[in-house]
Design an enzyme around this catalytic site. Structure first.
Site: not given
Length: 425
Positions: A92, A128, A235, A297
């Protein structure tokens, strides 16, 4: 009503209508593209980043995504697992070890953003990756009701991307291969790659999907090592395969809302295996505290946490068996799977406790047949209001208020006119 009064009232109604329409249509972060019809690297969706500062405040209450689990039923005394002994690779934006709930829980996998600082995986300028890691393995804290699903698992953090999408297929492949070499139990990938149009990457890998074969090979290495790979579906809110989620040995996760239905933004298709909470997800942020965010996510690590719990409880199970158990125990109200939430919304407690003394399922090369034949009980759907429900309600109230305001304005104009006429006489 005079023509001037009518125009003013009409203008007021239009303005109020625009406001109502805006309130009723939630916006989601757009993803970068390299051109029309071109393959694109879609890193992350940071829908709530602007609303969060690092550090943030501790949230005292237990978030809804954990309330639906009933944490008291997920403890080691009930399920026999807290994820201890299992390492989950988080590929990530890095994971901040400054958050107290992640202190001592994160190992440095390194950074593949060679032209950026810091050059390690235990810092997260974006936030994130820290949210993703928290959903998996945040330690308990007296300051908050939030905790990771597998609070004794370890995180191996790779800083492989950033908010600008600087990562690419090659850096993703390199991170996966390094995680395989380090013998992790689970790999979480909360990002996706996709091609434009109705393409078949197998038949045209170089033109339609750069790096597809390398990514496919890396996923195959993870499967051969019995590593459970979990990836978010994306998304875009539309139908279409995304990778690595669409590879058959990857557990593809879409986002669900409080009603166990597909979240509006969640990418869907036949490749989706299961869904997990992805709306208003609370998790850890760099330097301390928690923030709320939305996206697939944050659905993927919810499932990765369950996979870590199963890995710890049944260390002899193969990756395919863990995937099958998660799919078999998901909450659904129909026998088969569908393209919106796959086999259903993941149920962590049932996955760990189904049938009392859980026996390892028989892995099948065709899980669809096995799952269709399994006895399935329809699960009750929650009645909690979703964000989309709230937006629609707010829009309706604003529009209703606009109609009443216009009516009051028109009525007042008539009363004033009659009063003035009587005054003249």
């Amino acid at each position: 009503m005079s023509s001037g009064t009518f125009r003013r009232a009409a203008a007021s109604f239009v303005v109020l209508g625009v406001v109502g329409a805006t309130a009723a249509a939630p916006a989601y972060a757009a993803e970068p593209s390299s051109g029309v019809g071109a393959p694109r690297w879609s890193p992350i969706s940071i829908a709530a980043a602007s609303e969060c500062t690092f550090p943030s405040q501790d949230v005292k209450s237990t978030p809804w995504a954990l309330q639906r689990v009933v944490l008291t039923e997920l403890g080691a005394d009930k399920t026999g697992s807290t994820g201890k002994g299992v390492t989950v690779a988080v590929i990530d934006t890095g994971v901040s070890i400054e958050n107290p709930q992640l202190a001592g829980a994160v190992d440095n996998g390194g950074s593949y953003l060679n032209d950026q600082f810091p050059k390690d995986g235990i810092n997260d300028p974006v936030g994130h990756g820290t949210k993703v890691a928290g959903i998996i393995a945040a330690r308990k804290s007296p300051n908050t009701g939030f905790v990771g699903l597998a609070p004794d698992a370890r995180i191996l953090s790779y800083r492989q991307n950033d908010a600008q999408g600087s990562g690419n297929v090659e850096t993703l492949v390199a991170a996966i291969e390094d995680a395989v070499r380090r013998n992790v139990g689970v790999i979480n990938i909360s990002q996706d790659v996709r091609g434009g149009g109705d393409i078949d990457p197998d038949n045209d890998p170089d033109h339609a999907f750069g790096g597809y074969q390398k990514l496919k090979a890396a996923i195959a290495k993870a499967e051969a090592a019995e590593i459970v790979v979990v990836a978010s579906s994306g998304n875009d809110g539309r139908e279409g395969n995304t990778y690595p989620a669409a590879f058959p040995t990857v557990l593809a996760v879409g986002a669900s809302d409080r009603n166990n239905e597909r979240a509006q933004f969640s990418q869907y298709g036949d490749f989706v295996d299961v869904a997990a909470p992805g709306v208003d997800m609370l998790s850890t942020v760099p330097k301390g505290g928690q923030c709320v965010d939305n996206g697939t996510s944050f659905s993927a690590p919810y499932v990765a946490g369950v996979a870590a719990l199963l890995k710890a409880k049944y260390p002899g199970w193969k990756a395919a068996q863990i995937r099958a158990r998660i799919e078999q125990t998901a909450q659904r109200n129909e026998r088969g799977r569908n393209r919106f939430i796959g086999w259903g919304v993941v149920d962590p407690v049932k996955a760990l406790t189904v049938g009392g003394e859980v026996q390892a399922p028989t892995a099948s090369a065709n899980p669809t047949v096995k799952l269709d034949a399994a006895p399935i009980q329809a699960q009750p759907l929650g009645l909690a209001e979703t964000q989309e429900d709230r937006n629609r309600r707010t829009g309706t109230l604003v529009l209703g208020g606009g109609v009443l305001a216009v009516a009051a304005l028109a009525g007042g104009s008539v009363v004033l006119r009659d009063y003035r006429r009587r005054g003249r006489h």
